[in-house]
Design a protein around this motif. Structure first.
Motif, PDB file in Angstrom:
ATOM      1  N   ARG A  80     -15.802 -24.907  22.272  1.00 55.44           N
ATOM      2  CA  ARG A  80     -15.896 -23.550  22.823  1.00 55.44           C
ATOM      3  C   ARG A  80     -14.581 -23.078  23.432  1.00 55.44           C
ATOM      4  O   ARG A  80     -14.482 -21.956  23.944  1.00 55.44           O
ATOM      5  CB  ARG A  80     -17.018 -23.486  23.860  1.00 55.44           C
ATOM      6  CG  ARG A  80     -18.415 -23.539  23.269  1.00 55.44           C
ATOM      7  CD  ARG A  80     -19.499 -23.663  24.329  1.00 55.44           C
ATOM      8  NE  ARG A  80     -19.638 -25.048  24.792  1.00 55.44           N
ATOM      9  CZ  ARG A  80     -20.608 -25.456  25.617  1.00 55.44           C
ATOM     10  NH1 ARG A  80     -21.499 -24.592  26.071  1.00 55.44           N
ATOM     11  NH2 ARG A  80     -20.680 -26.718  25.985  1.00 55.44           N
ATOM     12  N   ALA A  81     -13.571 -23.898  23.388  1.00 55.95           N
ATOM     13  CA  ALA A  81     -12.295 -23.595  24.043  1.00 55.95           C
ATOM     14  C   ALA A  81     -11.674 -22.300  23.528  1.00 55.95           C
ATOM     15  O   ALA A  81     -11.076 -21.537  24.302  1.00 55.95           O
ATOM     16  CB  ALA A  81     -11.316 -24.755  23.857  1.00 55.95           C
ATOM     17  N   GLU A  82     -11.781 -22.034  22.229  1.00 56.06           N
ATOM     18  CA  GLU A  82     -11.131 -20.846  21.660  1.00 56.06           C
ATOM     19  C   GLU A  82     -11.757 -19.549  22.157  1.00 56.06           C
ATOM     20  O   GLU A  82     -11.151 -18.479  22.030  1.00 56.06           O
ATOM     21  CB  GLU A  82     -11.189 -20.899  20.138  1.00 56.06           C
ATOM     22  CG  GLU A  82     -12.594 -20.877  19.561  1.00 56.06           C
ATOM     23  CD  GLU A  82     -12.590 -20.967  18.047  1.00 56.06           C
ATOM     24  OE1 GLU A  82     -13.620 -20.624  17.453  1.00 56.06           O
ATOM     25  OE2 GLU A  82     -11.554 -21.361  17.482  1.00 56.06           O
ATOM     26  N   LEU A  83     -12.937 -19.627  22.743  1.00 58.12           N
ATOM     27  CA  LEU A  83     -13.602 -18.430  23.269  1.00 58.12           C
ATOM     28  C   LEU A  83     -13.317 -18.203  24.750  1.00 58.12           C
ATOM     29  O   LEU A  83     -13.637 -17.151  25.295  1.00 58.12           O
ATOM     30  CB  LEU A  83     -15.120 -18.533  23.066  1.00 58.12           C
ATOM     31  CG  LEU A  83     -15.606 -18.711  21.623  1.00 58.12           C
ATOM     32  CD1 LEU A  83     -17.112 -18.910  21.605  1.00 58.12           C
ATOM     33  CD2 LEU A  83     -15.210 -17.508  20.776  1.00 58.12           C
ATOM     34  N   VAL A  84     -12.724 -19.177  25.409  1.00 59.88           N
ATOM     35  CA  VAL A  84     -12.521 -19.115  26.861  1.00 59.88           C
ATOM     36  C   VAL A  84     -11.387 -18.150  27.211  1.00 59.88           C
ATOM     37  O   VAL A  84     -10.300 -18.220  26.645  1.00 59.88           O
ATOM     38  CB  VAL A  84     -12.199 -20.519  27.425  1.00 59.88           C
ATOM     39  CG1 VAL A  84     -11.896 -20.430  28.917  1.00 59.88           C
ATOM     40  CG2 VAL A  84     -13.363 -21.465  27.170  1.00 59.88           C
ATOM     41  N   ARG A  85     -11.671 -17.258  28.150  1.00 61.64           N
ATOM     42  CA  ARG A  85     -10.659 -16.303  28.610  1.00 61.64           C
ATOM     43  C   ARG A  85     -10.385 -16.411  30.116  1.00 61.64           C
ATOM     44  O   ARG A  85      -9.400 -15.866  30.611  1.00 61.64           O
ATOM     45  CB  ARG A  85     -11.099 -14.870  28.271  1.00 61.64           C
ATOM     46  CG  ARG A  85     -11.220 -14.607  26.778  1.00 61.64           C
ATOM     47  CD  ARG A  85      -9.870 -14.710  26.097  1.00 61.64           C
ATOM     48  NE  ARG A  85      -9.953 -14.493  24.658  1.00 61.64           N
ATOM     49  CZ  ARG A  85     -10.132 -15.451  23.764  1.00 61.64           C
ATOM     50  NH1 ARG A  85     -10.237 -16.718  24.165  1.00 61.64           N
ATOM     51  NH2 ARG A  85     -10.202 -15.173  22.476  1.00 61.64           N
ATOM     52  N   SER A  86     -11.252 -17.080  30.850  1.00 60.69           N
ATOM     53  CA  SER A  86     -11.017 -17.314  32.276  1.00 60.69           C
ATOM     54  C   SER A  86     -11.876 -18.488  32.728  1.00 60.69           C
ATOM     55  O   SER A  86     -12.885 -18.809  32.100  1.00 60.69           O
ATOM     56  CB  SER A  86     -11.323 -16.061  33.115  1.00 60.69           C
ATOM     57  OG  SER A  86     -12.682 -15.683  32.992  1.00 60.69           O
ATOM     58  N   GLN A 116     -11.110 -39.028  41.461  1.00 65.52           N
ATOM     59  CA  GLN A 116     -10.854 -37.605  41.298  1.00 65.52           C
ATOM     60  C   GLN A 116     -11.591 -37.070  40.070  1.00 65.52           C
ATOM     61  O   GLN A 116     -11.609 -37.692  39.013  1.00 65.52           O
ATOM     62  CB  GLN A 116      -9.359 -37.347  41.142  1.00 65.52           C
ATOM     63  CG  GLN A 116      -8.549 -37.643  42.391  1.00 65.52           C
ATOM     64  CD  GLN A 116      -8.930 -36.738  43.551  1.00 65.52           C
ATOM     65  OE1 GLN A 116      -8.851 -35.523  43.450  1.00 65.52           O
ATOM     66  NE2 GLN A 116      -9.359 -37.346  44.655  1.00 65.52           N
ATOM     67  N   GLY A 117     -12.187 -35.929  40.269  1.00 63.67           N
ATOM     68  CA  GLY A 117     -12.888 -35.283  39.175  1.00 63.67           C
ATOM     69  C   GLY A 117     -12.764 -33.781  39.268  1.00 63.67           C
ATOM     70  O   GLY A 117     -12.019 -33.244  40.098  1.00 63.67           O
ATOM     71  N   LEU A 118     -13.541 -33.132  38.433  1.00 58.94           N
ATOM     72  CA  LEU A 118     -13.409 -31.668  38.326  1.00 58.94           C
ATOM     73  C   LEU A 118     -14.725 -31.097  37.800  1.00 58.94           C
ATOM     74  O   LEU A 118     -15.349 -31.671  36.911  1.00 58.94           O
ATOM     75  CB  LEU A 118     -12.285 -31.331  37.350  1.00 58.94           C
ATOM     76  CG  LEU A 118     -11.756 -29.899  37.289  1.00 58.94           C
ATOM     77  CD1 LEU A 118     -10.941 -29.590  38.549  1.00 58.94           C
ATOM     78  CD2 LEU A 118     -10.864 -29.733  36.059  1.00 58.94           C
ATOM     79  N   ILE A 119     -15.142 -29.980  38.373  1.00 60.91           N
ATOM     80  CA  ILE A 119     -16.206 -29.191  37.789  1.00 60.91           C
ATOM     81  C   ILE A 119     -15.584 -27.871  37.362  1.00 60.91           C
ATOM     82  O   ILE A 119     -14.775 -27.290  38.101  1.00 60.91           O
ATOM     83  CB  ILE A 119     -17.390 -28.960  38.750  1.00 60.91           C
ATOM     84  CG1 ILE A 119     -18.519 -28.192  38.036  1.00 60.91           C
ATOM     85  CG2 ILE A 119     -16.952 -28.247  40.021  1.00 60.91           C
ATOM     86  CD1 ILE A 119     -19.793 -28.088  38.854  1.00 60.91           C
ATOM     87  N   ALA A 120     -15.886 -27.442  36.151  1.00 61.46           N
ATOM     88  CA  ALA A 120     -15.234 -26.240  35.608  1.00 61.46           C
ATOM     89  C   ALA A 120     -16.256 -25.368  34.906  1.00 61.46           C
ATOM     90  O   ALA A 120     -17.140 -25.863  34.191  1.00 61.46           O
ATOM     91  CB  ALA A 120     -14.126 -26.633  34.637  1.00 61.46           C
ATOM     92  N   PHE A 121     -16.116 -24.060  35.119  1.00 59.87           N
ATOM     93  CA  PHE A 121     -16.953 -23.067  34.448  1.00 59.87           C
ATOM     94  C   PHE A 121     -16.042 -22.150  33.628  1.00 59.87           C
ATOM     95  O   PHE A 121     -14.974 -21.753  34.093  1.00 59.87           O
ATOM     96  CB  PHE A 121     -17.751 -22.246  35.460  1.00 59.87           C
ATOM     97  CG  PHE A 121     -18.735 -23.072  36.249  1.00 59.87           C
ATOM     98  CD1 PHE A 121     -19.968 -23.402  35.713  1.00 59.87           C
ATOM     99  CD2 PHE A 121     -18.415 -23.524  37.518  1.00 59.87           C
ATOM    100  CE1 PHE A 121     -20.872 -24.165  36.427  1.00 59.87           C
ATOM    101  CE2 PHE A 121     -19.314 -24.288  38.252  1.00 59.87           C
ATOM    102  CZ  PHE A 121     -20.551 -24.610  37.705  1.00 59.87           C
ATOM    103  N   ALA A 122     -16.488 -21.809  32.433  1.00 57.90           N
ATOM    104  CA  ALA A 122     -15.677 -20.980  31.537  1.00 57.90           C
ATOM    105  C   ALA A 122     -16.393 -19.672  31.236  1.00 57.90           C
ATOM    106  O   ALA A 122     -17.613 -19.640  31.047  1.00 57.90           O
ATOM    107  CB  ALA A 122     -15.391 -21.728  30.232  1.00 57.90           C
ATOM    108  N   SER A 123     -15.609 -18.596  31.155  1.00 62.88           N
ATOM    109  CA  SER A 123     -16.130 -17.269  30.826  1.00 62.88           C
ATOM    110  C   SER A 123     -15.376 -16.708  29.623  1.00 62.88           C
ATOM    111  O   SER A 123     -14.179 -16.956  29.462  1.00 62.88           O
ATOM    112  CB  SER A 123     -15.977 -16.314  32.015  1.00 62.88           C
ATOM    113  OG  SER A 123     -16.319 -14.989  31.664  1.00 62.88           O
TER     114      SER A 123
END
Length: 225
Positions: free
Chosen positions: A166-172, A186-193
């Motif tokens: 889905r990376a190619e659709l991510v804009r923010s 260390q980790g990360l939670i990420a949301f894509a729009s």
């Protein structure tokens, strides 16, 4: 002096007064008390001032109404977002294991918030929970832009790999640092729009940070095997 002569004198006086006032219009126009006593007002000036004043009042009213509508819309959006966040917390707390937690993060991103994706990632190739993205050591700092950064809002090319196909659709994106277990990993939670304005640097990150803390506490229920 007979009546005819008196009337002639009055006409002459009126003519002289009229001529004097025409030649000196400011004598009356610029004397508010005299105008008031005479029950007069300078029509031209009042008309012009009236239009300008009404225009300013109308513009101010429109501006005030616009600001009020924006504030009301923002309040409604914040209230809706908080309601969705509270529902998301319940969903997360019902997770059965690490893999289920990661799945629920992605589900709530799409179903509750209308986003493209939600992912949980952890540094270190060993003992990474199923369903979590694997990051190399130091990658969280690179994605967030420094080891002191706790979160980032906007678009970050270095974070695109988190979202797979889905990376190619991510804009923010909205991303928050995680620190889980002892010693902390260390980790990360990420949301894509898909919307460039979905997450912007000037947005507050409070709700996303809150969800990140819930994910941390929930993940610590189970050991990494």
């Amino acid at each position: 002096m007979d009546g005819a002569e008196a009337r002639a004198d009055d006409i002459t006086l009126e003519a002289e007064v009229r001529r004097f006032l025409v030649e000196h219009p400011g004598l009356v126009r610029d004397d508010p008390s005299l105008l008031s006593e005479l029950g007069l007002k300078p029509a031209d000036n009042v008309v012009e001032f009236g239009h300008a004043a009404l225009a300013r009042v109308h513009a101010a009213h429109k501006h005030e109404a616009s600001i009020r509508q924006q504030l009301e819309a923002t309040a409604r959006e914040n209230y809706a977002a908080q309601g969705q966040t509270h529902g998301a917390v319940i969903d997360l707390l019902e997770s059965r294991n690490h893999a289920d937690l990661a799945r629920r993060v992605d589900d709530l991103a799409q179903l509750r918030f209308g986003l493209l994706a939600g992912v949980v990632a952890l540094e270190g190739p060993e003992n990474t929970p199923a369903g979590w993205r694997v990051l190399v050591e130091g990658q969280v700092d690179m994605i967030l832009g420094g080891h002191q950064r706790l979160h980032a809002m906007g678009f970050s090319p270095t974070a695109l790999g988190l979202f797979g196909e889905r990376a190619e659709l991510v804009r923010s994106m909205a991303m928050v640092r995680l620190a889980i277990w002892e010693p902390a990993r260390q980790g990360l939670i990420a949301f894509a729009s898909a919307d460039p304005e979905g997450f912007t640097p000037d947005m507050g990150a409070e709700l996303v940070v809150f969800l990140a803390r819930v994910v941390e506490r929930t993940a610590e229920r189970w050991p990494v095997l």
